[in-house]
Design a protein around this motif. Structure first.
Motif, PDB file in Angstrom:
ATOM      1  N   ILE A  49       0.856  -1.161  -0.078  1.00 38.36           N
ATOM      2  CA  ILE A  49       0.117   0.129  -0.213  1.00 38.36           C
ATOM      3  C   ILE A  49       0.686   1.133   0.041  1.00 38.36           C
ATOM      4  N   GLY A  50       0.510   2.054  -0.844  1.00 41.00           N
ATOM      5  CA  GLY A  50       1.388   3.331  -0.980  1.00 41.00           C
ATOM      6  C   GLY A  50       1.266   3.897  -2.363  1.00 41.00           C
ATOM      7  N   CYS A  51       1.682   5.109  -2.882  1.00 43.42           N
ATOM      8  CA  CYS A  51       1.421   5.493  -4.095  1.00 43.42           C
ATOM      9  C   CYS A  51       2.050   4.550  -4.999  1.00 43.42           C
ATOM     10  N   GLY A  92       6.763   0.834  -2.064  1.00 41.26           N
ATOM     11  CA  GLY A  92       7.602   2.047  -1.660  1.00 41.26           C
ATOM     12  C   GLY A  92       8.442   1.673  -0.668  1.00 41.26           C
ATOM     13  N   ILE A  99       7.473  -0.856   7.481  1.00 39.09           N
ATOM     14  CA  ILE A  99       6.732  -2.052   8.049  1.00 39.09           C
ATOM     15  C   ILE A  99       7.092  -3.389   7.314  1.00 39.09           C
ATOM     16  N   VAL A 123       9.876   8.976   1.583  1.00 42.05           N
ATOM     17  CA  VAL A 123       8.935   9.366   2.319  1.00 42.05           C
ATOM     18  C   VAL A 123       7.934   8.757   2.093  1.00 42.05           C
ATOM     19  N   TYR A 124       6.801   8.878   2.920  1.00 40.58           N
ATOM     20  CA  TYR A 124       5.580   7.863   3.015  1.00 40.58           C
ATOM     21  C   TYR A 124       4.487   8.913   2.175  1.00 40.58           C
ATOM     22  N   LEU A 126       1.628   8.523   0.216  1.00 41.20           N
ATOM     23  CA  LEU A 126       0.222   8.295   0.245  1.00 41.20           C
ATOM     24  C   LEU A 126      -0.257   8.748   1.516  1.00 41.20           C
ATOM     25  N   THR A 127       0.576   8.646   2.589  1.00 37.02           N
ATOM     26  CA  THR A 127      -0.006   9.352   3.906  1.00 37.02           C
ATOM     27  C   THR A 127       0.434  10.822   3.926  1.00 37.02           C
TER      28      THR A 127
ATOM     29  N   GLU C 296       2.833  -0.591  13.143  1.00 34.16           N
ATOM     30  CA  GLU C 296       2.155  -0.555  14.273  1.00 34.16           C
ATOM     31  C   GLU C 296       2.418  -1.304  15.411  1.00 34.16           C
TER      32      GLU C 296
HETATM   33  C1  TPP Z   1      -1.027  -1.407   8.550  1.00 25.57           C
HETATM   34  C2  TPP Z   1      -1.101  -0.078   7.707  1.00 25.57           C
HETATM   35  N1  TPP Z   1      -0.640   0.951   8.351  1.00 25.57           N
HETATM   36  C3  TPP Z   1      -0.576   2.126   7.729  1.00 25.57           C
HETATM   37  C4  TPP Z   1      -1.142   2.291   6.508  1.00 25.57           C
HETATM   38  C5  TPP Z   1      -1.071   3.690   5.867  1.00 25.57           C
HETATM   39  N2  TPP Z   1      -0.320   3.755   4.766  1.00 25.57           N
HETATM   40  C6  TPP Z   1      -0.670   3.934   3.536  1.00 25.57           C
HETATM   41  S1  TPP Z   1       0.465   4.076   2.430  1.00 25.57           S
HETATM   42  C7  TPP Z   1       1.515   4.393   3.622  1.00 25.57           C
HETATM   43  C8  TPP Z   1       3.099   4.650   3.139  1.00 25.57           C
HETATM   44  C9  TPP Z   1       3.360   4.749   2.072  1.00 25.57           C
HETATM   45  O1  TPP Z   1       4.746   4.984   1.854  1.00 25.57           O
HETATM   46  P1  TPP Z   1       5.710   4.215   0.773  1.00 25.57           P
HETATM   47  O2  TPP Z   1       5.527   2.809   1.085  1.00 25.57           O
HETATM   48  O3  TPP Z   1       7.074   4.690   0.826  1.00 25.57           O
HETATM   49  O4  TPP Z   1       4.982   4.318  -0.573  1.00 25.57           O
HETATM   50  P2  TPP Z   1       4.975   5.975  -1.294  1.00 25.57           P
HETATM   51  O5  TPP Z   1       3.218   6.224  -0.999  1.00 25.57           O
HETATM   52  O6  TPP Z   1       5.679   6.618  -0.933  1.00 25.57           O
HETATM   53  O7  TPP Z   1       5.047   5.266  -2.589  1.00 25.57           O
HETATM   54  C10 TPP Z   1       0.963   4.245   4.856  1.00 25.57           C
HETATM   55  C11 TPP Z   1       1.865   3.832   6.143  1.00 25.57           C
HETATM   56  C12 TPP Z   1      -1.739   1.078   5.989  1.00 25.57           C
HETATM   57  N3  TPP Z   1      -2.511   1.263   4.769  1.00 25.57           N
HETATM   58  N4  TPP Z   1      -1.943  -0.121   6.472  1.00 25.57           N
END
Ligand code: TPP
Ligand code: TPP
Ligand code: SF4
Ligand code: SF4
Ligand code: MG
Ligand code: MG
Lengths: 306, 632, 632, 306
Positions: A49-51, A92, A99, A123-124, A126-127, C296
């Motif tokens: 999950i992420g952009c 990401g 995580i 960076v994170y 999407l959040t 988390e």
């Molecule tokens: C268990 C859980 N924790 C937190 C999130 C919220 N969340 C969505 S995307 C993301 C981080 C994205 O960062 P990255 O993986 O670096 O991807 P980017 O968006 O930078 O491409 C988080 C923390 C989630 N979906 N599920």
């Protein structure tokens, strides 16, 4: 059939910000797939999950959008269930190295034949721009209320420590070079990681395109660079140089293939050794139609005749 | 009629495990039904451990206390089980340990030391000798074996150094004990052969040791009268623990992919699957990928991937690991991926007592995972059920494309039972894989909206397709549209109703005993056999109860349960947790309040004898809540 | 009396967020109460997003549909909100977008495109022009702003290149819309100043843009009659989102340690704590450690450690993250460590729709963690409650040495409300830290057996002591003894009863409205204000209902709830989940069945208008289950 | 007061198998603590779950027995809440490098001042001998039904990649040397890891005492060995050698301090920079007696005067 890159593009609206490095990575993936002429029906893209992880919707393939941080175990399950599939993880830095860090390490140990593409923007996204695990300490990007007080992890070094057998770094906007790296990663037999430096113009206002362009160069500029390691002995010889290059990340940032180990067995090969026939009739394809046999037949060690 | 219980205790890792196995085999050889469980510490070596067994001509259902025989292989065992032997029983102990004092046994729990001091203090101290006096005063017969001397004899007879044969004291103890109960030497020898047959170097001294022990008892206490043989002599039977039987069910039931992360009391299930991961069926090999994951998050997420790619997949865990699987379970519901999780409950919360019994995870299992995530939850009452359930859960998962939780527990895991061939008949069992789409077309919709809420499922690798943890449209494409969203929620709700309606009511609950009984016990899981066994005793003492066993807790059989319970005057909940989780669930679904509760929370199995006492207390003395506390 | 609702929509990341903030500030400046929420996609830029607001002289409780004004800053907004404007409302849109067709808007959901085609197809196609015609036919007034031309004008007047001031179209739209509603330019300008005051380069062009837009409307549609000012003009007030207010509560309430892992819709809470982690109170600095964890699991385990070491600690998450916290919650129960988890619910299962509303985690929260793990679960109904609850949860956690789950949701998180100083009075609030032992002696027992089940808690670092996730004795020393075990289970059970008895009933539930009403709505969490607002309308149309709000779901106020509900003839459950989780819980605890259900599952907030319709359907038409589906 | 090793021993029965390497480690810890004369009241031992993690019951200190894999985050919370405490994590290879692998990496990034002692036996002892993350591939130890098909991870390399500033390896039965390593680790300012090779006679019947004794040697045998790195420049110079030594794990297994970085800031120091006063009034000790102030006072950015 020879496929073109456009054959891997879906109709979905690509939801990234203008100027996002993810576009570059996606385009490189399309092209790598096309040059390898991979059948989309036999290709599985697994995202966290992420952009970046949204790539799953943009590549014509079998795709799983999993949960945050778990793309690697899900992908491992897919690959081991049906090893004839080509499996690519897109995610990401937060997802794969934050995580998902424990799974990232475990995949190296297993050396399952799949490719992990890290969209590494520090960076994170999407959040909304919190510090990612690769953001250097004391940087204060736009969305942070205070400078980053946590250090960063070096994805290449981590991959090496974990046991990945193919380790490369690319740059999101170098389409051709990145395409080649991803191609090589997919072709590699074993766990491959491509760390892609990816500008996030929306949140990482420090490590921008200009910032990177000023620093990056290719290992291959040194014509003697040969990252391939064919034996434990060769590994011993080459490791110092490889690791030195992996540690370089200041004024100069090297790109290219840092390490490719061609002798290490994959987990699938090991499974086939333990259970000959596994590869031709794997868990996802073995027909299951009726109960295997009576337990008294199967589990003779538990039967007593008294 | 034979119906005898016994305990054999000694230090963990000192051979007590195989001693138990020998006893079971000896008793099976003599034709009895046997049930036996192992109580042990979360420790590798040295802490106290014991086998608790019962053998009988009738079905061997449940454990009972007190027992007719205690075999205490060391001082700690003698002291620990001083309260467990019945007034007419035998108390076999190491005569050389008489002076040993609880206070100086390092491995003994402090609290037990205190209790022993209180009990034996008046006799002069918490020594084995005083324990033996107490036992004797209560009417039992103490049998002090001079283990050191006997061991010397074995050493001489086998021409082996003492150290090499030290572990034969286990067999001496059990041989003496069994002989006292009327089991002839040849059956004991048979048990030893069955257990150690493959290792002649171990077999020989143990056979000698048994003989030496039996001779000693005969010489000092007279020839014992042999028990009549049990009814099953000469039959081909199977000995299996709960862990084994679930593994067998999975293998037989067409499992192709299993992950695990080690955790007591689940690991032995995965372990037995692993031992059988390469099965030869009429010359052709069927392989099962068994993979040890780096943690439970990986274990469950790997099977999500494998199942999506067409594998029949499961994992196995206990409470702490299951807690870690919550997020993936929620994904399985959303992405509609069939997985089975065997959840072997143990004493919680948290790490709790890893190797002890508890039934505390019912509500957690049902509500695992955020975000409206109904799932199938099945609790097996005994080994036979567990075997069939292992297959059914795999079927249901695939038929309904849903996570299925198979609730089991430490008691079942560690309990060995004897099974006949016909009890595990699989000829009528079907493998169901549901609406599996092997040849999806180009316009394949993974989440096609259907009347019954179930969409044809193609494995990955056939045609481009999307599987998603995000809310999605029929193709699996992410959507945030409110209409799409509601449609998909309603599809999943319809699917849930399909599940509830498709699984027959008789799978969901079973009424045991007289349907007209005025008193009804309700329970779930492994308390079943203790309750059934207690019912026989209760009937004998004039209390007519029946027993409503809940097998499927989700979807809950509300209507049928209501109909059955309406006829009852007194409903008694029997559970090994303090939240009365089943009673809670029953009321939530039916409004029926369970006014009487029997609880067991001391992390030991439920004994039939406790059920009898508790029900008597409630029915005869008007108690409302009874906490039962037996077990060492 | 003024009571007006409006929607202002545009592409995410294009300034729509600040547009909403400007509107709120303008309206507050004019003296109104305002409530406003943001609906947005799980996307950073480009997808459709909108503010939905209501302003009134009365308390601004809840959102309402349809609205009196839609301001559509792009074609997607115009098309998306075509159904949302009331018959008497204004529909402000970009006149240049008339020919744009839904089919060609990349970011629009496919399903919405289909609906638009169905609706507008008969008019010749899903274009903005046809949408405007539809709106007009329904009686609303379309106001086509020639945005390009107006923008040119702003560019000329400010001597800035077009690209530099492109974002002022947001302000043009809102200014035009507000002016049409009777908000004078000077208030609009005030709103702009308050929002952009710190950034003169942004401020200036926006002021010009507002003027240009207002002038345009006045020129083309005539001077609008000004609304009378609201009652709160000139007052010092606070604007805060739900995320903000919880952060404020925590900071004020003595939080010293907060972790988080980013997740929508919780991150902004942690973020606001972080912004205030170094607070200056009368010259002395109070610091709060705010740490972003790697996941988390770490977030919650870090606060376990911090709390054990004496910190007043909390973390903040949403469903997926909370699912990952289950194991640590179980540890918190076992080891009796005080922690607060703010759980911001969103639409599940799994990743679901990350930025949308849901109330699906109630039962999961209550039964989180394996192994009999009762915990406190509190649901706040609105911002004021959320503020006080943020403090109370910290108190309860420490008083009872237990995990406390604070249930909140996306709607509260994203909703901005206006607060008066007296509403956040903290003078009567106490900080409670429970039986905290600052000077433990050498024989300190962390888990001392006490009558009320609560043991004096010393922070780590005072004297050697043991904190354990394993079953333990009074010292925290691991034990597997059955008597120790039962004693500790019973201690924890007594503690739970102490908790249930110590928290006053009036904290647990609130009966709103006429106690004698024949119809009672029950609900929990952020549906509160929609229901209260609906009650006024229902009363006006002669339906007398009251509302039983459950604030504390665990321990559940069974007796009081029963007493109140006994008097009701019709109980209607109102919930944003499909399992009717509160109704389930109510029946489990009281036996009371809730026969009527209002469900919202489309991942949008509950609007008061929907509650009115649903209750009418039930009360007047005899419906039993009503699914309400409003919202874009 | 000068404490003796016995002052750190509790009365609890030590539940390990005869011959277990854990005894050696425990003894070395006792002695290290005694030589440092650490006040048990200010010492916190944090264990995960496993044979090794039970050390928490055997050391006189403030102790937390946490859950499997989470000792590091719990310990981090303790340390950040009260930085005056000495925090030591004791756990197994499975606990710290398997299920806890992600946290292990994250601690390196943070460089919190604490010590992680890995009881590295290559197996999951307490659950009866399954393969641990450091068990080499294809080994078939006693309890495994089949040879190990998963590769192993190198804890030192992993720690280096993660950013630990003190990395050492010891041997369980070399009491004095191990004591010195643990002492140095505790004294080190920053995240320190000591990987202790630990025979598990019950389950790891391959990597036994004899097996190890045949292979191990001390880095310090080479008198020029200096693992201390005082500047980024020195790191660059010394890294190749350090990494080469870290990768050595065959016929010869080096022991000793591999790497000590003395210039990297700890997270606590960074916090103090952001919030002067943090160290003297940290979260665990700051008095909290009444609500801080009225929100209208504290959160002025949210107040509008209109
Ligand atoms: C268990 C859980 N924790 C937190 C999130 C919220 N969340 C969505 S995307 C993301 C981080 C994205 O960062 P990255 O993986 O670096 O991807 P980017 O968006 O930078 O491409 C988080 C923390 C989630 N979906 N599920
Ligand atoms: C979440 C969870 N999963 C699994 C377990 C079971 N478990 C207990 S100890 C252990 C492994 C121990 O191995 P290691 O950490 O290497 O320690 P050792 O016993 O070898 O010292 C496991 C898997 C658990 N307690 N919790
Ligand atoms: S937030 Fe950053 S990573 Fe995400 S889409 Fe925008 S630019 Fe790309
Ligand atoms: S199992 Fe191994 S690690 Fe555990 S106590 Fe025994 S010898 Fe030590
Ligand atoms: Mg990122
Ligand atoms: Mg280990």
């Amino acid at each position: 059939m020879v496929r073109k890159w456009i054959d891997y593009k879906t109709e979905a609206w690509v939801q990234w910000c203008p100027g996002c490095g993810d576009f570059g990575i996606l385009n490189a993936i399309y092209r790598a797939l096309a040059e390898l002429d991979i059948d989309p029906s036999k290709l599985v893209i697994v995202g966290g999950i992420g952009c970046s992880s949204r790539s799953v919707y943009y590549i014509k393939a079998n795709a799983i959008h999993t949960i945050h941080g778990r793309a690697i175990p899900v992908a491992s399950g897919v690959k081991l269930a049906n090893p004839e599939l080509t499996v690519v993880v897109t995610g990401g830095d937060g997802d794969l190295l934050g995580i998902g860090g424990g799974h990232f390490v475990a995949l190296g140990r297993r050396n399952i034949d799949m490719t992990v593409v890290v969209y590494d923007n520090g960076v994170y996204g999407l959040t909304k721009g919190q510090a990612g695990p690769t953001l250097p300490v004391w940087l204060k990007t736009k969305a942070l209320p205070h400078p980053n007080i946590q250090g960063s992890v070096n994805p290449l070094l981590l991959a090496f420590a974990a046991g990945y057998t193919f380790i490369a770094r690319g740059y999101a906007f170098h389409l051709n070079q990145l395409k080649d790296l991803i191609k090589a990663a997919i072709q590699h037999r074993g766990a491959a990681v491509v760390d892609v430096l990816q500008p996030c113009p929306t949140y990482n206002d420090i490590m921008t395109n200009e910032w990177y362009e000023k620093r990056i160069y290719y290992l291959s500029e040194d014509s003697s660079w040969d990252p391939v390691v064919r034996s434990p002995q060769e590994l011993k010889e080459k490791a110092p140089k490889i690791l030195e290059k992996m540690m370089e990340f200041e004024d100069r940032i090297p790109l290219g293939i840092f390490y490719q180990n061609t002798y290490m067995e994959t987990l699938e090969e090991r499974l086939e050794k333990l259970m000959p026939g596994y590869l031709s009739s794997p868990p996802g394809r073995r027909p299951v139609t009726k109960p295997l046999a009576h337990p008294f037949e199967l589990f003779k060690d538990k039967v007593v005749q008294v | 009629m034979t119906d005898v219980s016994l305990i054999i205790g000694g230090p963990q890792g000192g051979g007590i495990e195989s001693a138990g196995q020998v006893v079971i085999r000896a008793l099976v050889a003599k034709g009895f039904n046997v049930i036996g469980t192992r109580e042990y510490h979360s420790n590798i070596m040295g802490a106290h451990s014991y086998f608790h067994l019962r053998f009988t001509d009738k079905p061997a259902r449940a454990l009972r206390l007190p027992v007719e025989l205690v075999v205490a292989l060391d001082a700690e065992s003698a002291l620990t089980h001083v309260w467990d032997v019945s007034g007419k029983g035998f108390f076999v102990y190491d005569a050389d340990s008489k002076d040993q004092d609880a206070g100086r046994i390092a491995s003994m729990e402090l609290s037990l030391k205190k209790r022993l001091k209180e009990t034996l203090g008046p006799k002069g101290g918490a020594t084995v000798g005083n324990a033996v006096r107490l036992v004797e005063e209560r009417g039992a017969t103490p049998i002090g074996l001079p283990l050191k001397a006997l061991l010397k004899k074995v050493s001489d007879e086998t021409a082996s150094p003492l150290a090499a044969i030290a572990k034969t004291i286990n067999v001496m103890g059990l041989a003496a004990g069994l002989y006292l109960l009327g089991i002839e030497y040849n059956y004991i020898a048979k048990g030893i052969e069955l257990q150690f047959g493959g290792r002649p170097k171990v077999l020989k001294p143990n056979l000698v040791a048994a003989k030496v022990a039996v001779d000693y008892v005969e010489a000092n206490y007279g020839k014992q009268r042999a028990l009549p043989d049990g009814p099953h002599k000469g039959r081909r039977r199977m000995l299996a623990s709960g862990n084994d039987i679930v593994a067998m069910g999975k293998v037989v039931g067409g499992l192709t992919f299993q992950t695990f992360y080690p955790i007591t009391p689940s690991s032995d299930e995965a372990f037995y699957v692993e031992e059988n991961m390469y099965v030869d069926v009429n010359g052709s090999k069927a392989s099962i990928v068994v993979l040890q994951a780096e943690d439970e998050l990986a274990a469950v997420n790997m099977i999500l991937g494998a199942a999506a790619a067409g594998a029949r997949a499961s994992t196995s865990t206990s409470g702490p690991g299951f807690s870690l699987m919550n997020e993936a379970i929620s994904m399985a519901v959303m992405a509609e991926i069939p997985i089975v999780i065997s959840l072997w409950m143990r004493a919680g919360p948290s790490t709790g007592i890893a190797t002890r019994q508890g039934q505390q995870d019912l509500l957690h299992a049902i509500f695992a995972g955020h975000g409206d995530t109904p799932k199938i939850v099945v609790a097996s009452g005994d080994h036979r059920e567990a075997f069939y359930d292992a297959i059914k859960t795999l079927n249901w998962a695939e038929e309904f494309q849903t996570p299925v939780i198979h609730l089991l527990d430490k008691y079942l895991a560690a309990t060995i039972t004897v099974l006949d061939e016909w009890e595990l008949d699989v000829s009528k069992l079907e493998i169901k894989r549901g609406k599996r789409e092997e040849a999806p077309g180009n316009d394949y919709k993974r989440y096609e909206i259907t009347e019954d809420g179930i969409s044809p499922m193609a494995p990955l690798g056939k045609v481009p397709m999307l599987v998603s943890s995000l809310e999605h449209d029929e193709y699996g494409m992410v959507t945030e549209d409110p209409v799409d969203r509601e449609e998909m929620v309603m599809k999943r709700l319809r699917k849930w109703r399909t599940i509830a309606n498709s699984i027959p009511e008789e799978e969901k609950l079973v009424l045991h005993g007289d349907p007209d009984a005025r008193v009804t016990l309700i329970s779930f899981g492994s308390t079943k056999q203790a309750i059934l066994s207690a019912m026989e005793d209760l009937a004998a003492s004039g209390i007519d109860v029946n027993f409503l066993q809940f097998r499927i807790l989700s979807p809950f059989p509300a209507e049928t349960a209501s109909k059955i319970l309406e006829r009852s005057e007194k409903i008694i909940g029997v559970e090994a947790n303090f939240q009365d989780q089943l009673s809670f669930l029953l009321r939530a679904h039916t409004g029926i309040y369970v006014p009487y509760r029997v609880r067991k929370v001391n992390a030991r199995p439920l004994y039939d004898s406790e059920v009898v006492h508790a029900v008597e207390k409630i029915v005869k003395e008007g108690a409302r809540e009874v906490v039962v506390s037996s077990g060492a």
